[in-house]
Design a protein around this motif. Structure first.
Motif, PDB file in Angstrom:
ATOM      1  N   GLU A   1       6.114   4.486   3.777  1.00  0.00           N
ATOM      2  CA  GLU A   1       5.911   4.461   2.326  1.00  0.00           C
ATOM      3  C   GLU A   1       5.881   5.898   1.816  1.00  0.00           C
ATOM      4  O   GLU A   1       5.330   6.772   2.463  1.00  0.00           O
ATOM      5  CB  GLU A   1       4.556   3.825   1.996  1.00  0.00           C
ATOM      6  CG  GLU A   1       4.411   2.428   2.512  1.00  0.00           C
ATOM      7  CD  GLU A   1       4.373   1.412   1.391  1.00  0.00           C
ATOM      8  OE1 GLU A   1       4.724   1.776   0.257  1.00  0.00           O
ATOM      9  OE2 GLU A   1       4.001   0.270   1.664  1.00  0.00           O
TER      10      GLU A   1
ATOM     11  N   THR B   1       8.385   1.582  -0.111  1.00  0.00           N
ATOM     12  CA  THR B   1       8.820   1.651   1.271  1.00  0.00           C
ATOM     13  C   THR B   1      10.205   2.260   1.317  1.00  0.00           C
ATOM     14  O   THR B   1      11.138   1.723   0.735  1.00  0.00           O
ATOM     15  CB  THR B   1       8.831   0.249   1.899  1.00  0.00           C
ATOM     16  OG1 THR B   1       7.569  -0.330   1.664  1.00  0.00           O
ATOM     17  CG2 THR B   1       9.090   0.328   3.384  1.00  0.00           C
TER      18      THR B   1
ATOM     19  N   ASP C   1       9.363  -1.770   6.851  1.00  0.00           N
ATOM     20  CA  ASP C   1       8.086  -2.107   7.467  1.00  0.00           C
ATOM     21  C   ASP C   1       8.415  -2.713   8.823  1.00  0.00           C
ATOM     22  O   ASP C   1       9.406  -3.406   8.969  1.00  0.00           O
ATOM     23  CB  ASP C   1       7.351  -3.165   6.643  1.00  0.00           C
ATOM     24  CG  ASP C   1       7.226  -2.777   5.199  1.00  0.00           C
ATOM     25  OD1 ASP C   1       6.627  -1.728   4.929  1.00  0.00           O
ATOM     26  OD2 ASP C   1       7.746  -3.504   4.342  1.00  0.00           O
TER      27      ASP C   1
ATOM     28  N   THR D   1       5.597  -5.451   2.231  1.00  0.00           N
ATOM     29  CA  THR D   1       4.724  -4.570   3.014  1.00  0.00           C
ATOM     30  C   THR D   1       3.363  -5.240   3.215  1.00  0.00           C
ATOM     31  O   THR D   1       2.781  -5.175   4.299  1.00  0.00           O
ATOM     32  CB  THR D   1       4.561  -3.217   2.294  1.00  0.00           C
ATOM     33  OG1 THR D   1       5.864  -2.644   2.133  1.00  0.00           O
ATOM     34  CG2 THR D   1       3.684  -2.259   3.077  1.00  0.00           C
TER      35      THR D   1
ATOM     36  N   LYS E   1       1.724  -0.250  -8.726  1.00  0.00           N
ATOM     37  CA  LYS E   1       2.313   0.191  -7.461  1.00  0.00           C
ATOM     38  C   LYS E   1       2.613   1.686  -7.501  1.00  0.00           C
ATOM     39  O   LYS E   1       3.306   2.163  -8.366  1.00  0.00           O
ATOM     40  CB  LYS E   1       3.607  -0.602  -7.244  1.00  0.00           C
ATOM     41  CG  LYS E   1       4.056  -0.646  -5.814  1.00  0.00           C
ATOM     42  CD  LYS E   1       5.135  -1.706  -5.671  1.00  0.00           C
ATOM     43  CE  LYS E   1       6.139  -1.349  -4.603  1.00  0.00           C
ATOM     44  NZ  LYS E   1       5.561  -1.136  -3.286  1.00  0.00           N
TER      45      LYS E   1
HETATM   46 MG   LIG Z   1       7.175  -2.281   0.698  1.00  0.00          MG
END
Ligand SMILES: [Mg+2]
Ligand SMILES: Nc1nc2c(ncn2[C@@H]2O[C@H](COP(=O)(O)OP(=O)(O)O)[C@@H](O)[C@H]2O)c(=O)[nH]1
Length: 206
Positions: A51, A74, A78, A36, A70
């Motif tokens: 996302e 996703t 993307d 991403t 994180k």
């Molecule tokens: Mg991603």
């Protein structure tokens, strides 16, 4: 007004001359490896991202070891676009990193010229599945090691061995956050894929 054939042909030629070649490139690799980020770093259009916040429900499935910071993942893919030159525009499709979205890969791979597999040296095994996928389908790909801060640096040859890469698969280091670096990675995919398809058209006569 009715145009004759030659008028149409001329118009088509004019149109053709001003239209760049558009190619589709996949951006693959394990969860949290920087897909991403890379698409976002180069894309001229606001990247279409799907996302979603990592939920408690997804936590046991989305392995977070090594990517504790994180908080989004996703879900589908993307999507981005980068103009390389007047003649070449790339459309980028980030593949979903989680195993539970593998059913999308065959759809995404349709018509793709090639792919880049991003890798993180702290979690190389996470990119094995993507490498296997492209090898098996004979889709030309390169490997780009995303150099995260704090990750130990290994010589390219060591990473190549650990990934059990064929000699002809280009391997580079990159910073997925840096536009120039990400662009170089993508140009590398195009060059490799074009060389690959040229080699297939002209098989060596031995
Ligand atoms: Mg991603
Ligand atoms: N330090 C550093 N962090 C990065 C780099 N690339 C991505 N990140 C961070 O690593 C996390 C995962 O990146 P992301 O692009 O979402 O991974 P994806 O799951 O492959 O799409 C995010 O928090 C990014 O900000 C990098 O090159 N260096």
């Amino acid at each position: 007004m009715v145009f004759g054939r030659s008028e149409r042909a001329k118009a088509r030629k004019r149109r053709g001359a001003s239209e760049p070649l558009t190619l589709k490139i996949l951006v693959a690799g394990g969860f949290g490896v920087g897909k991403t980020t890379l698409v976002g770093a180069v894309s001229e259009i606001r990247p279409l991202r799907t996302e979603e916040a990592l939920t408690e429900a997804g936590r046991p499935v989305d392995d977070l070891a090594g990517v504790e910071a994180k908080s989004t993942t996703t879900v589908a893919m993307d999507f981005g676009r980068i103009t390389i030159s007047d003649e070449l525009v790339l459309y980028l499709f980030g593949t979903p990193g989680q195993d539970r979205f593998w059913f999308l890969w065959d759809e995404l791979a349709q018509g793709a010229l090639g792919a880049v597999v991003l890798a993180d040296t702290r979690r190389l095994a996470d990119s094995f599945a993507a490498i296997d996928y492209f090898e098996r389908r004979h889709i030309p790909f390169t490997v780009a090691v995303n150099c995260f801060d704090g990750a130990e640096e290994f010589p390219a040859e060591t990473v190549r061995e650990a990934l059990d890469l064929d000699e002809d698969v280009p391997l580079t280091l990159c910073d997925a956050r840096a536009r120039a670096s990400a662009r170089d990675v993508l140009v590398g995919v195009v060059e490799h894929a074009l060389a690959h398809s040229a080699a297939r058209r002209e098989p060596a006569t031995t």
